[in-house]
Design a protein around this motif. Structure first.
Motif, PDB file in Angstrom:
ATOM      1  N   THR A 184     -45.517 106.512 -33.800  1.00 18.05           N
ATOM      2  CA  THR A 184     -46.922 106.256 -33.431  1.00 18.05           C
ATOM      3  C   THR A 184     -47.562 105.227 -34.354  1.00 18.05           C
ATOM      4  OG1 THR A 184     -47.095 108.466 -32.474  1.00 18.05           O
ATOM      5  CG2 THR A 184     -49.173 107.408 -33.068  1.00 18.05           C
ATOM      6  N   THR A 185     -47.007 105.059 -35.548  1.00 15.35           N
ATOM      7  CA  THR A 185     -47.546 104.019 -36.469  1.00 15.35           C
ATOM      8  C   THR A 185     -47.264 102.611 -35.924  1.00 15.35           C
ATOM      9  OG1 THR A 185     -45.506 103.871 -37.786  1.00 15.35           O
ATOM     10  CG2 THR A 185     -47.134 105.523 -38.461  1.00 15.35           C
ATOM     11  N   LEU A 186     -46.342 102.521 -34.963  1.00 15.03           N
ATOM     12  CA  LEU A 186     -45.993 101.200 -34.391  1.00 15.03           C
ATOM     13  C   LEU A 186     -46.959 100.790 -33.289  1.00 15.03           C
ATOM     14  CD1 LEU A 186     -42.112 101.751 -34.006  1.00 15.03           C
ATOM     15  CD2 LEU A 186     -43.325 100.605 -35.906  1.00 15.03           C
ATOM     16  N   LEU A 187     -47.828 101.745 -32.875  1.00 15.09           N
ATOM     17  CA  LEU A 187     -48.702 101.539 -31.712  1.00 15.09           C
ATOM     18  C   LEU A 187     -50.164 101.383 -32.159  1.00 15.09           C
ATOM     19  CD1 LEU A 187     -49.000 101.582 -28.584  1.00 15.09           C
ATOM     20  CD2 LEU A 187     -49.206 104.096 -28.757  1.00 15.09           C
ATOM     21  N   LYS A 188     -50.851 100.409 -31.573  1.00 11.98           N
ATOM     22  CA  LYS A 188     -52.266 100.214 -31.953  1.00 11.98           C
ATOM     23  C   LYS A 188     -53.113 101.366 -31.425  1.00 11.98           C
ATOM     24  CE  LYS A 188     -53.980  97.765 -27.884  1.00 11.98           C
ATOM     25  NZ  LYS A 188     -54.469  96.512 -27.285  1.00 11.98           N
ATOM     26  N   PRO A 189     -54.225 101.711 -32.074  1.00 10.71           N
ATOM     27  CA  PRO A 189     -55.141 102.690 -31.498  1.00 10.71           C
ATOM     28  C   PRO A 189     -55.578 102.239 -30.110  1.00 10.71           C
ATOM     29  CG  PRO A 189     -55.743 102.227 -33.772  1.00 10.71           C
ATOM     30  CD  PRO A 189     -54.666 101.232 -33.390  1.00 10.71           C
ATOM     31  N   GLY A 190     -55.552 103.184 -29.158  1.00  6.99           N
ATOM     32  CA  GLY A 190     -55.889 102.821 -27.775  1.00  6.99           C
ATOM     33  C   GLY A 190     -54.684 102.331 -26.995  1.00  6.99           C
ATOM     34  N   GLY A 191     -53.566 102.162 -27.684  1.00  2.00           N
ATOM     35  CA  GLY A 191     -52.339 101.702 -27.015  1.00  2.00           C
ATOM     36  C   GLY A 191     -51.720 102.797 -26.162  1.00  2.00           C
ATOM     37  N   HIS A 192     -50.933 102.366 -25.177  1.00  2.00           N
ATOM     38  CA  HIS A 192     -50.326 103.320 -24.240  1.00  2.00           C
ATOM     39  C   HIS A 192     -48.869 103.579 -24.611  1.00  2.00           C
ATOM     40  CE1 HIS A 192     -53.624 103.244 -21.220  1.00  2.00           C
ATOM     41  NE2 HIS A 192     -53.850 102.059 -21.765  1.00  2.00           N
ATOM     42  N   TYR A 230     -52.588 111.824 -29.356  1.00  2.00           N
ATOM     43  CA  TYR A 230     -52.562 111.196 -28.026  1.00  2.00           C
ATOM     44  C   TYR A 230     -53.424 111.961 -27.032  1.00  2.00           C
ATOM     45  CZ  TYR A 230     -48.563 108.316 -29.407  1.00  2.00           C
ATOM     46  OH  TYR A 230     -47.749 107.405 -30.038  1.00  2.00           O
ATOM     47  N   HIS A 231     -53.958 111.192 -26.065  1.00  2.00           N
ATOM     48  CA  HIS A 231     -54.561 111.780 -24.864  1.00  2.00           C
ATOM     49  C   HIS A 231     -53.507 111.644 -23.763  1.00  2.00           C
ATOM     50  CE1 HIS A 231     -57.093 112.593 -21.438  1.00  2.00           C
ATOM     51  NE2 HIS A 231     -56.787 111.406 -20.929  1.00  2.00           N
ATOM     52  N   ILE A 232     -53.229 112.709 -23.043  1.00  2.00           N
ATOM     53  CA  ILE A 232     -52.220 112.650 -21.979  1.00  2.00           C
ATOM     54  C   ILE A 232     -52.884 112.327 -20.651  1.00  2.00           C
ATOM     55  CG2 ILE A 232     -50.534 114.004 -20.648  1.00  2.00           C
ATOM     56  CD1 ILE A 232     -49.867 115.505 -23.229  1.00  2.00           C
ATOM     57  N   HIS A 233     -52.512 111.158 -20.086  1.00  2.00           N
ATOM     58  CA  HIS A 233     -53.065 110.775 -18.773  1.00  2.00           C
ATOM     59  C   HIS A 233     -52.266 111.426 -17.632  1.00  2.00           C
ATOM     60  CE1 HIS A 233     -55.958 107.711 -20.014  1.00  2.00           C
ATOM     61  NE2 HIS A 233     -55.076 107.253 -20.878  1.00  2.00           N
ATOM     62  N   ASN A 234     -50.943 111.543 -17.827  1.00  2.00           N
ATOM     63  CA  ASN A 234     -50.100 112.024 -16.731  1.00  2.00           C
ATOM     64  C   ASN A 234     -48.835 112.647 -17.318  1.00  2.00           C
ATOM     65  OD1 ASN A 234     -48.893 112.417 -14.239  1.00  2.00           O
ATOM     66  ND2 ASN A 234     -48.352 110.256 -13.920  1.00  2.00           N
ATOM     67  N   PHE A 235     -48.485 113.809 -16.822  1.00  2.00           N
ATOM     68  CA  PHE A 235     -47.265 114.478 -17.289  1.00  2.00           C
ATOM     69  C   PHE A 235     -46.531 114.987 -16.050  1.00  2.00           C
ATOM     70  CE2 PHE A 235     -45.125 116.477 -21.002  1.00  2.00           C
ATOM     71  CZ  PHE A 235     -44.152 117.172 -20.316  1.00  2.00           C
ATOM     72  N   VAL A 257     -44.138 111.145 -19.415  1.00  2.00           N
ATOM     73  CA  VAL A 257     -45.527 111.241 -19.905  1.00  2.00           C
ATOM     74  C   VAL A 257     -46.128 109.841 -20.024  1.00  2.00           C
ATOM     75  CG1 VAL A 257     -47.038 112.269 -21.647  1.00  2.00           C
ATOM     76  CG2 VAL A 257     -44.677 113.035 -21.478  1.00  2.00           C
ATOM     77  N   HIS A 258     -47.331 109.692 -19.513  1.00  2.00           N
ATOM     78  CA  HIS A 258     -48.152 108.509 -19.827  1.00  2.00           C
ATOM     79  C   HIS A 258     -49.231 109.009 -20.775  1.00  2.00           C
ATOM     80  CE1 HIS A 258     -51.513 105.542 -18.408  1.00  2.00           C
ATOM     81  NE2 HIS A 258     -51.154 105.353 -19.671  1.00  2.00           N
ATOM     82  N   ALA A 259     -49.130 108.601 -22.034  1.00  2.00           N
ATOM     83  CA  ALA A 259     -50.086 109.045 -23.059  1.00  2.00           C
ATOM     84  C   ALA A 259     -50.762 107.829 -23.671  1.00  2.00           C
ATOM     85  CB  ALA A 259     -49.360 109.845 -24.131  1.00  2.00           C
ATOM     86  N   GLN A 260     -51.939 108.056 -24.247  1.00  2.00           N
ATOM     87  CA  GLN A 260     -52.668 106.962 -24.894  1.00  2.00           C
ATOM     88  C   GLN A 260     -53.111 107.390 -26.291  1.00  2.00           C
ATOM     89  OE1 GLN A 260     -56.089 105.588 -22.633  1.00  2.00           O
ATOM     90  NE2 GLN A 260     -56.201 103.663 -23.765  1.00  2.00           N
ATOM     91  N   LYS A 261     -52.825 106.537 -27.288  1.00  2.00           N
ATOM     92  CA  LYS A 261     -53.185 106.841 -28.681  1.00  2.00           C
ATOM     93  C   LYS A 261     -54.710 106.753 -28.789  1.00  2.00           C
ATOM     94  CE  LYS A 261     -52.199 105.335 -33.445  1.00  2.00           C
ATOM     95  NZ  LYS A 261     -51.376 104.376 -34.269  1.00  2.00           N
ATOM     96  N   LYS A 262     -55.309 107.844 -29.251  1.00  2.00           N
ATOM     97  CA  LYS A 262     -56.778 107.876 -29.319  1.00  2.00           C
ATOM     98  C   LYS A 262     -57.259 106.789 -30.277  1.00  2.00           C
ATOM     99  CE  LYS A 262     -57.090 112.803 -28.201  1.00  2.00           C
ATOM    100  NZ  LYS A 262     -57.176 114.167 -28.814  1.00  2.00           N
ATOM    101  N   PRO A 263     -58.388 106.132 -29.922  1.00  2.00           N
ATOM    102  CA  PRO A 263     -58.958 105.136 -30.837  1.00  2.00           C
ATOM    103  C   PRO A 263     -59.325 105.805 -32.158  1.00  2.00           C
ATOM    104  CG  PRO A 263     -60.029 105.041 -28.673  1.00  2.00           C
ATOM    105  CD  PRO A 263     -59.159 106.265 -28.680  1.00  2.00           C
ATOM    106  N   VAL A 264     -59.392 105.044 -33.202  1.00  2.00           N
ATOM    107  CA  VAL A 264     -59.758 105.588 -34.515  1.00  2.00           C
ATOM    108  C   VAL A 264     -61.184 106.128 -34.438  1.00  2.00           C
ATOM    109  CG1 VAL A 264     -60.136 104.999 -36.943  1.00  2.00           C
ATOM    110  CG2 VAL A 264     -58.267 103.938 -35.646  1.00  2.00           C
ATOM    111  N   ALA A 265     -61.351 107.378 -34.925  1.00  2.00           N
ATOM    112  CA  ALA A 265     -62.686 108.001 -34.855  1.00  2.00           C
ATOM    113  C   ALA A 265     -63.639 107.237 -35.782  1.00  2.00           C
ATOM    114  CB  ALA A 265     -62.575 109.448 -35.321  1.00  2.00           C
ATOM    115  N   CYS A 266     -64.805 106.850 -35.228  1.00  2.00           N
ATOM    116  CA  CYS A 266     -65.789 106.144 -36.077  1.00  2.00           C
ATOM    117  C   CYS A 266     -66.597 107.203 -36.839  1.00  2.00           C
ATOM    118  CB  CYS A 266     -66.762 105.347 -35.196  1.00  2.00           C
ATOM    119  SG  CYS A 266     -65.852 104.171 -34.213  1.00  2.00           S
ATOM    120  N   ASP A 267     -66.726 107.014 -38.142  1.00  2.00           N
ATOM    121  CA  ASP A 267     -67.490 108.046 -38.886  1.00  2.00           C
ATOM    122  C   ASP A 267     -68.994 107.737 -38.832  1.00  2.00           C
ATOM    123  OD1 ASP A 267     -66.190 106.507 -41.910  1.00  2.00           O
ATOM    124  OD2 ASP A 267     -67.637 105.790 -40.424  1.00  2.00           O
TER     125      ASP A 267
END
Ligand SMILES: Nc1ncnc2c1ncn2[C@@H]1O[C@@H](CSCCNC[C@@H]2Cc3ccc([N+](=O)[O-])cc3CN2)[C@@H](O)[C@H]1O
Length: 267
Positions: A184-192, A230-235, A257-267
């Motif tokens: 998951t470190t290889l994937l940008k936030p928001g990436g699929h 991740y947020h799971i769009h489709n399983f 699974v189609h999953a999406q890496k959640k964007p970085v939480a803004c504090d």
């Protein structure tokens, strides 16, 4: 010897040709029946890209093995595709395919099938050349490392694909979850992330090699994805019919699974 080192040792006997024969030839690769597992996998991947939501500059395929089918529907949506594998024998198989060397595995039935189900009237030789043109890097990877691509790591990818890798290289569930976290470190936030894998498999054969697999259920996969943010769009799950249980493994089914890496939480 650590169990992860033992996994690496066991892969030294992995035979790409036997692996391709076992899983990517009939009966598992029967394109006359939509109920067969290979058309099911290709349909899941093609449908994931039809929304147009999954696109960008770079896609990384994690643990490509000696196969390219998993990239056929992706190649219209990314400028560069990076294939990766732990074994040089598999990276060499992929390089020979990219270079169009004649003695390789015949992927044309797959390319023709994907062109048919995508319904864009694309000629299969055109798609073949397009993928060859985009598959510009074939890199070593170890998903058990915090930086799986080591020093080769560039900027995070816009998307990841991985098929049948994480569960087949992890000795247990915690290791499977860590491997997912590492990639998951290889994937940008928001990436699929499009992830395909084996359900409740404990072993598979690849020539002389008998490889151990950590059995995972749908719930295990969903939990691991949730823990990695991740947020799971489709399983979806495919139940392996008895006719496809041919002794090369004890897989019960296949998940997509189609999953999406959640964007970085803004504090
Ligand atoms: N540490 C590592 N990091 C990354 N990759 C690594 C590492 N170690 C080994 N690898 C790399 O990962 C491997 C990926 S191939 C894994 C095979 N998975 C099991 C097999 C697959 C399969 C296929 C199709 C179907 N079907 O029904 O259609 C069922 C099944 C179930 N059996 C291999 O390329 C190795 O070279």
């Amino acid at each position: 010897m650590s169990s992860i080192v033992a996994v690496g040792e066991s892969y030294q006997k992995f035979n790409p040709r036997a692996y391709l024969q076992n899983n990517y030839m009939p009966p598992r690769a029967d394109f006359s029946s939509e109920d067969c597992v290979v058309p099911w996998k290709l349909r899941c991947l093609a449908e994931a890209f039809t929304t147009g939501d999954i696109h960008g500059r770079t896609l990384i395929d994690v643990g490509s093995g000696p196969t390219i089918y998993q990239l056929l529907s992706a190649c219209d949506h990314f400028e560069e595709i990076i294939a990766t594998d732990y074994l040089e024998v598999n990276r060499a198989v992929l390089r020979r395919w990219v270079q169009g060397e004649p003695d390789g595995f015949d992927w044309s039935p797959y390319i023709k099938h994907v062109c048919r189900i995508e319904g864009k009237g694309e000629q299969w030789k055109e798609k073949e050349q397009k993928l060859r043109g985009k598959l510009r890097q074939i890199l070593p990877i170890d998903v058990h490392q915090p930086e799986p691509l080591g020093s080769q790591v560039g900027q995070p990818a816009d998307a990841l694909v991985s098929t049948f890798c994480l569960e087949a290289v992890s000795p247990d569930r915690p290791s499977f979850e860590r491997a997912l976290s590492n990639v998951t470190t290889l994937l940008k936030p928001g990436g699929h992330f499009l992830l395909i894998g084996a359900l409740e498999e404990s072993f598979y054969l690849a020539g002389e090699a008998k490889l151990s697999v950590v059995p995972v259920s749908e719930a295990d996969v969903k939990e691991a994805l949730s823990k990695s943010g991740y947020h799971i769009h489709n399983f979806r799950s495919y139940l392996m019919p008895p006719s496809l249980k041919i002794g090369v493994d004890d897989v019960s089914g296949v998940f997509f699974v189609h999953a999406q890496k959640k964007p970085v939480a803004c504090d």
